[in-house]
Design a protein around this motif. Structure first.
Motif, short mmCIF file in Angstrom:
data_model
loop_
_atom_site.label_atom_id
_atom_site.label_comp_id
_atom_site.label_asym_id
_atom_site.label_seq_id
_atom_site.Cartn_x
_atom_site.Cartn_y
_atom_site.Cartn_z
N THR A 49 31.38 37.07 48.70
CA THR A 49 31.63 35.82 49.46
C THR A 49 33.20 35.54 49.28
OG1 THR A 49 29.30 35.19 49.20
CG2 THR A 49 30.88 33.60 50.05
N GLY A 50 33.94 35.13 50.22
CA GLY A 50 35.35 34.76 50.42
C GLY A 50 35.63 33.53 50.60
N VAL A 51 36.65 33.01 51.11
CA VAL A 51 37.29 31.72 51.39
C VAL A 51 36.08 31.28 52.52
CG1 VAL A 51 39.08 30.37 52.40
CG2 VAL A 51 39.53 32.22 50.44
N ASN A 52 35.98 29.99 52.55
CA ASN A 52 35.15 29.30 53.58
C ASN A 52 33.63 29.98 53.81
OD1 ASN A 52 37.17 27.59 53.95
ND2 ASN A 52 37.32 28.21 56.17
N VAL A 61 40.34 41.55 53.90
CA VAL A 61 40.29 40.41 54.59
C VAL A 61 38.86 40.05 54.83
CG1 VAL A 61 42.33 40.82 56.16
CG2 VAL A 61 40.07 41.73 56.70
N THR A 62 38.69 38.71 55.28
CA THR A 62 37.37 38.39 55.87
C THR A 62 37.79 37.54 57.15
OG1 THR A 62 37.50 36.06 54.16
CG2 THR A 62 36.04 38.00 53.52
N ALA A 66 36.98 31.38 45.24
CA ALA A 66 36.43 32.62 46.19
C ALA A 66 37.46 33.67 46.28
CB ALA A 66 35.79 32.00 47.47
N HIS A 67 38.83 33.11 46.30
CA HIS A 67 39.92 34.04 46.67
C HIS A 67 40.15 34.88 45.51
CE1 HIS A 67 43.98 34.79 48.27
NE2 HIS A 67 44.46 34.96 46.85
#
Length: 109
Positions: A22-25, A42-43, A59-60
């Motif tokens: 799970t990434g940013v946002n 990327v996400t 998350a980053h």
């Protein structure tokens, strides 16, 4: 997908992979966008300026760590928090423009 943008975590040597992280946002999956010898990790993201919350900063870093550990370990040139691109085309032009610098950085790390 409509108007979703791309949030970039870093750059690796050209590769095609998806990570269940799970990434940013809260975005998932993590995937790659390729340009010749490089790939950006990327996400998808809806906004151009994600908030720099503790959660997003973690998350980053978590995504970068997952990329580092992926596939027996790999080199990644990290991007700073908040690198969001309107489209894959914009991102590819950044990869193209920075290709020499990114390639050198990948070799030096």
């Amino acid at each position: 997908m409509g108007d979703s943008h791309l949030y970039a975590y870093g750059v690796v040597e050209a590769d095609d992979f998806e990570l269940d992280v799970t990434g940013v946002n809260g975005a998932s999956p993590v995937r790659t966008v390729d340009h010749r010898t490089l790939s950006a990790v990327v996400t998808d993201i809806d906004e151009m300026e994600p908030e720099r919350t503790d959660e997003n900063a973690q998350a980053h870093d978590r995504v970068l760590k997952a990329v580092l550990d992926h596939d027996g370990g790999r080199t990644v040139v990290p991007m700073q928090f908040g690198m969001t691109f309107k489209s894959a085309r914009t991102l590819k032009s950044v990869l193209r423009g920075g290709r020499r610098a990114f390639t050198k950085a990948l070799r030096d790390i």
